[in-house]
Design a protein around this motif. Structure first.
Motif, short mmCIF file in Angstrom:
data_model
loop_
_atom_site.label_atom_id
_atom_site.label_comp_id
_atom_site.label_asym_id
_atom_site.label_seq_id
_atom_site.Cartn_x
_atom_site.Cartn_y
_atom_site.Cartn_z
N PHE A 34 0.74 -1.13 0.29
CA PHE A 34 -0.17 0.18 0.17
C PHE A 34 0.96 1.27 -0.10
O PHE A 34 1.97 0.82 -0.13
CB PHE A 34 -0.70 -0.26 1.01
N ALA A 35 0.67 2.17 -0.20
CA ALA A 35 0.71 3.67 0.13
C ALA A 35 0.65 4.61 0.46
O ALA A 35 -0.95 4.42 0.85
CB ALA A 35 1.13 4.26 -1.25
N VAL A 36 1.03 5.43 0.93
CA VAL A 36 0.59 6.62 1.90
C VAL A 36 1.05 7.96 1.40
O VAL A 36 2.58 8.10 0.95
CB VAL A 36 1.20 6.69 3.51
N LYS A 37 -0.02 8.66 1.39
CA LYS A 37 0.15 9.85 0.32
C LYS A 37 0.79 11.39 0.86
O LYS A 37 0.27 11.07 2.38
CB LYS A 37 -1.35 10.75 -0.07
N ARG A 38 1.66 12.23 1.11
CA ARG A 38 1.76 13.02 2.07
C ARG A 38 0.55 13.46 1.95
O ARG A 38 -0.18 14.02 1.52
CB ARG A 38 2.53 14.20 0.55
N ALA A 39 0.88 14.66 2.96
CA ALA A 39 0.49 14.77 4.59
C ALA A 39 -1.06 14.26 4.66
O ALA A 39 -2.24 14.77 5.25
CB ALA A 39 0.02 16.68 3.54
#
Length: 268
Positions: A34-39
């Protein structure tokens, strides 16, 4: 802020690609991606024993994945050299469940520790940053207090001040509400939101507290012990109301004692 390199603008803040977490022959999580977006404020959730804290330890480098890769701003953290890893470590801070303060050190000394180890700042400059970070978490004037002189909520905020000392682009939280009463937990939630909104910090929180999840989360990743990986991912409200997976709906709809989630001053 310890910002990522300019050429990383097109990458998410964090990306897990096929990460497998094991203890010896026992596989806890398998091929997690999975990925985590900025902010973004992302919660890693799930029942006891599903691997939430295990995954966090692998993400921040305390454990090495058996397989797969963790990337920060497009840069490989898992297979980085020692020098490259040290550089990437400066881009994130961690608030551990207990606060993890050194009991024999004052708050000034605790918060200054990363600055002493990882910067060339002199004493005056370090003291200025310490005062700023403690003020940021509502602990102005507490520089010379020891952890034993603080309440549980104050220890958590002091630990957060230390996690913020290097102006990280990402902050990880491991069960931040553990051991806190509902009002203190609410104040900590408000502080987390304030940090994201004012600094643009990416926030990753390991928690099972529904009040915090629904109050703060932009998105959740739900782990499951049986599937040894991600059972669901998305907006927690949408998952609560519309998920086709029974375990997801049961987790997000479980009943708790009602808590009035209203505004409260962080410094109280």
């Amino acid at each position: 802020m310890n910002t990522p390199p300019a050429n990383s603008a097109d990458f998410p803040a964090i990306e897990l690609d096929g990460v497998t977490c094991s203890y010896g022959d026992r596989v806890v999580l398998e091929k997690v991606s999975f990925a985590v977006k900025r902010a973004e404020i992302l919660f890693i959730i799930g029942g006891s024993g599903c691997g939430k804290s295990t995954l966090l330890r692998h993400m921040i480098g305390l454990k090495q994945p058996t397989q797969g890769t963790v990337r920060y701003f497009g840069r490989d953290f898992t297979h980085a050299t020692a020098a490259q890893r040290q550089e990437l470590l400066r881009t994130f801070g961690v608030l551990y469940q207990s606060g993890a303060l050194w009991s024999a050190m004052t708050l000034r000394e605790n918060v200054a520790l990363p600055l002493e180890l990882l910067t060339d700042l002199d004493r005056r400059e370090r003291d200025e940053i310490v005062a700023l970070k403690l003020a940021q978490v509502g602990l102005a004037g507490y520089e010379d207090y020891f952890p034993s002189e603080l309440s549980g909520g104050m220890k958590k905020r002091a630990g957060l001040a230390r996690a913020l000392a290097l102006d990280p682009a990402i902050v990880f939280f491991d069960e931040p509400s553990a051991g806190l009463d509902p009002i203190t937990s609410l104040k900590l939630d408000e502080l987390v939101r304030q940090i994201r909104d004012t600094l643009g910090t990416t926030i990753v929180i390991v928690s099972h507290e529904l009040a915090s999840i629904f109050d703060l989360a932009d998105r959740v990743v739900m782990l499951d012990r049986d599937v040894k990986g991600v059972l669901a991912e998305g907006d927690p409200r949408a998952l609560r109301d519309h998920s086709t997976e029974v375990r997801v709906r049961e987790f997000l709809n479980r009943r708790e004692e009602p808590v009035q989630r209203q505004s409260a001053k962080v410094t109280t």
